[in-house]
Design a protein around this motif. Structure first.
Motif, mmCIF file in Angstrom:
data_model
loop_
_atom_site.group_PDB
_atom_site.id
_atom_site.type_symbol
_atom_site.label_atom_id
_atom_site.label_comp_id
_atom_site.label_asym_id
_atom_site.label_seq_id
_atom_site.Cartn_x
_atom_site.Cartn_y
_atom_site.Cartn_z
ATOM 1 N N TYR A 1 38.808 44.041 30.705
ATOM 2 C CA TYR A 1 39.434 43.345 31.837
ATOM 3 C C TYR A 1 40.170 44.358 32.701
ATOM 4 O O TYR A 1 40.669 45.361 32.200
ATOM 5 N N PRO A 2 40.284 44.086 33.999
ATOM 6 C CA PRO A 2 39.752 42.940 34.756
ATOM 7 C C PRO A 2 38.238 43.050 34.950
ATOM 8 O O PRO A 2 37.660 44.109 34.769
ATOM 9 N N SER A 3 37.634 41.917 35.332
ATOM 10 C CA SER A 3 36.190 41.897 35.554
ATOM 11 C C SER A 3 35.849 40.859 36.612
ATOM 12 O O SER A 3 36.634 39.939 36.882
ATOM 13 N N ALA A 4 34.664 41.008 37.189
ATOM 14 C CA ALA A 4 34.211 40.045 38.194
ATOM 15 C C ALA A 4 34.075 38.658 37.589
ATOM 16 O O ALA A 4 34.414 37.651 38.218
ATOM 17 N N LYS A 5 33.574 38.594 36.344
ATOM 18 C CA LYS A 5 33.401 37.291 35.699
ATOM 19 C C LYS A 5 34.747 36.612 35.460
ATOM 20 O O LYS A 5 34.908 35.413 35.708
ATOM 21 N N ALA A 6 35.731 37.367 34.973
ATOM 22 C CA ALA A 6 37.051 36.788 34.736
ATOM 23 C C ALA A 6 37.692 36.348 36.053
ATOM 24 O O ALA A 6 38.357 35.303 36.108
ATOM 25 N N ASN A 7 37.510 37.130 37.105
ATOM 26 C CA ASN A 7 38.034 36.717 38.407
ATOM 27 C C ASN A 7 37.455 35.371 38.819
ATOM 28 O O ASN A 7 38.160 34.500 39.332
ATOM 29 N N GLU A 8 36.144 35.204 38.591
ATOM 30 C CA GLU A 8 35.491 33.954 38.970
ATOM 31 C C GLU A 8 35.947 32.801 38.091
ATOM 32 O O GLU A 8 36.319 31.730 38.608
ATOM 33 N N TYR A 9 35.911 32.994 36.780
ATOM 34 C CA TYR A 9 36.186 31.890 35.870
ATOM 35 C C TYR A 9 37.684 31.586 35.755
ATOM 36 O O TYR A 9 38.109 30.431 35.885
ATOM 37 N N VAL A 10 38.481 32.599 35.479
ATOM 38 C CA VAL A 10 39.906 32.366 35.255
ATOM 39 C C VAL A 10 40.636 32.067 36.562
ATOM 40 O O VAL A 10 41.329 31.052 36.689
ATOM 41 N N LEU A 11 40.490 32.944 37.543
ATOM 42 C CA LEU A 11 41.267 32.801 38.767
ATOM 43 C C LEU A 11 40.734 31.717 39.697
ATOM 44 O O LEU A 11 41.515 30.994 40.319
ATOM 45 N N GLN A 12 39.408 31.582 39.807
ATOM 46 C CA GLN A 12 38.850 30.594 40.731
ATOM 47 C C GLN A 12 38.587 29.237 40.074
ATOM 48 O O GLN A 12 38.971 28.202 40.608
ATOM 49 N N LYS A 13 37.945 29.264 38.906
ATOM 50 C CA LYS A 13 37.586 28.002 38.257
ATOM 51 C C LYS A 13 38.666 27.481 37.312
ATOM 52 O O LYS A 13 38.632 26.320 36.914
ATOM 53 N N GLY A 14 39.594 28.337 36.927
ATOM 54 C CA GLY A 14 40.688 27.906 36.059
ATOM 55 C C GLY A 14 40.270 27.640 34.625
ATOM 56 O O GLY A 14 40.930 26.872 33.916
ATOM 57 N N ASP B 1 36.824 32.675 30.625
ATOM 58 C CA ASP B 1 35.554 33.333 30.914
ATOM 59 C C ASP B 1 34.699 33.510 29.661
ATOM 60 O O ASP B 1 33.469 33.568 29.742
ATOM 61 N N VAL B 2 35.312 33.564 28.488
ATOM 62 C CA VAL B 2 34.574 33.708 27.235
ATOM 63 C C VAL B 2 34.140 32.356 26.690
ATOM 64 O O VAL B 2 33.032 32.209 26.174
ATOM 65 N N ARG B 3 35.003 31.356 26.807
ATOM 66 C CA ARG B 3 34.718 30.008 26.307
ATOM 67 C C ARG B 3 34.933 28.990 27.430
ATOM 68 O O ARG B 3 35.832 28.160 27.375
ATOM 69 N N PRO B 4 34.104 29.070 28.467
ATOM 70 C CA PRO B 4 34.275 28.148 29.599
ATOM 71 C C PRO B 4 34.108 26.698 29.156
ATOM 72 O O PRO B 4 33.255 26.379 28.328
ATOM 73 N N GLY B 5 34.946 25.854 29.724
ATOM 74 C CA GLY B 5 34.885 24.447 29.383
ATOM 75 C C GLY B 5 35.617 24.074 28.109
ATOM 76 O O GLY B 5 35.659 22.897 27.744
ATOM 77 N N LEU B 6 36.202 25.062 27.435
ATOM 78 C CA LEU B 6 37.007 24.784 26.237
ATOM 79 C C LEU B 6 38.487 24.981 26.522
ATOM 80 O O LEU B 6 39.308 24.133 26.201
ATOM 81 N N PHE B 7 38.830 26.112 27.144
ATOM 82 C CA PHE B 7 40.214 26.374 27.532
ATOM 83 C C PHE B 7 40.338 26.347 29.053
ATOM 84 O O PHE B 7 39.479 26.879 29.760
ATOM 85 N N TYR B 8 41.428 25.726 29.515
ATOM 86 C CA TYR B 8 41.696 25.630 30.951
ATOM 87 C C TYR B 8 43.082 26.179 31.250
ATOM 88 O O TYR B 8 44.018 26.014 30.457
ATOM 89 N N PHE B 9 43.193 26.827 32.409
ATOM 90 C CA PHE B 9 44.438 27.449 32.830
ATOM 91 C C PHE B 9 44.957 26.781 34.105
ATOM 92 O O PHE B 9 44.190 26.211 34.883
ATOM 93 N N THR B 10 46.251 26.893 34.300
ATOM 94 C CA THR B 10 46.850 26.375 35.519
ATOM 95 C C THR B 10 48.028 27.276 35.879
ATOM 96 O O THR B 10 48.202 28.337 35.297
ATOM 97 N N MET B 11 48.807 26.859 36.853
ATOM 98 C CA MET B 11 49.990 27.604 37.250
ATOM 99 C C MET B 11 51.186 26.661 37.289
ATOM 100 O O MET B 11 51.023 25.443 37.428
#
Length: 261
Positions: free
Chosen positions: A168-181, A184-194
């Motif tokens: 990290y950082p990576s393009a995939k993490a930017n897309e999944y974590v920062l944009q999709k919330g 990036d490793v387990r999409p649809g299992l853990f969700y992030f917010t602010m």
């Protein structure tokens, strides 16, 4: 039932992953410690407490002798089995647990609890289902009651990963974590917010925010886990400050929003 329940069942499996998690490392112990610090003033001998997402019952066991009644609900039957065994072993007459879904608390009457703790579901629910779970927790809470929602901070978790992991950082993490919330490793299992998103969600549901504070900080995870006790004694006052000021909350890994209905 939540749309990702199969992923949740697969990840947590037989429930033993959660056994002792609250003390499995200094970092996770800090999350447990500061969550209690943020909640203790609201849980008293006269209160009925509901915990949604109770896992194997570490908060329930902690608060058993501090409240009138404690009811734990979890989506994973294995968690409830393990929690139930502890209740029976300790002969806790005022503690019970049951399988249930945060998005549909169908067995819980309106306005039946003084304190409602949602200490796991926000980690796993996408935004639209997070909204539903929020509404259900509010429904079962008494007027003027207390609600607490634990969540994962998008920026804090990602920043910590950048310190701990060379990938990290990576393009995939930017897309999944920062944009999709989502993770990036387990999409649809853990969700992030602010923190601001959680506060806006609370405001939409008519809640009054009391505090919104970090409980542990992934940025410091490797540091605190590798410290000896003497060095950690010097770190603890700094951690106390980070977990006490909302200006630090967004850099948390886990955080807790406490509101009044």
């Amino acid at each position: 039932m939540s749309s990702n329940h199969e992923k949740i069942f697969t990840f947590y499996g037989d429930g033993t992953m959660e056994e002792g998690r609250e003390v499995s490392s200094r970092n996770t112990a800090l999350e447990f410690y500061y969550t209690k610090e943020h909640l203790d003033e609201y849980i008293t001998k006269d209160k009925r407490v509901l915990e949604v997402g109770c896992a194997t019952g570490y908060y329930g066991l902690h608060y058993a002798d501090r409240c009138r009644e404690y009811v734990g609900i979890d989506l994973n039957p294995s968690h409830i089995t393990l929690f139930g065994e502890k209740i029976a072993e300790r002969k806790l007459a005022n503690v019970s647990c049951q399988v249930g879904d945060a998005t549909n608390l169908e067995n819980i009457p309106d306005g039946s609890f003084d304190v409602v703790l949602c200490l796991g579901p926000m980690y796993h629910l996408p935004p639209e289902e997070r909204e539903i779970a929020f509404g259900e927790c509010i429904r079962v809470c008494k007027a003027n009651g207390i609600l607490a929602f634990a969540y994962l901070c998008k920026v804090g978790a990602y920043a910590g990963a950048c310190v701990l992991d060379d990938s990290y950082p990576s393009a995939k993490a930017n897309e999944y974590v920062l944009q999709k919330g989502t993770d990036d490793v387990r999409p649809g299992l853990f969700y992030f917010t602010m923190p601001e998103e959680m506060e806006r969600l609370a405001a939409r549901h008519g809640l009054k925010k009391l505090k919104n504070l970090g409980t542990n900080f992934m940025l410091a995870m490797k540091i605190v886990d590798e410290m000896d006790d003497e060095r950690f004694a010097f770190m603890k006052p700094l951690y106390d400050q980070m977990a006490s000021h909302e200006s630090c909350t967004g850099m948390g890994d886990h955080a807790l929003l406490v509101c009044r209905k």
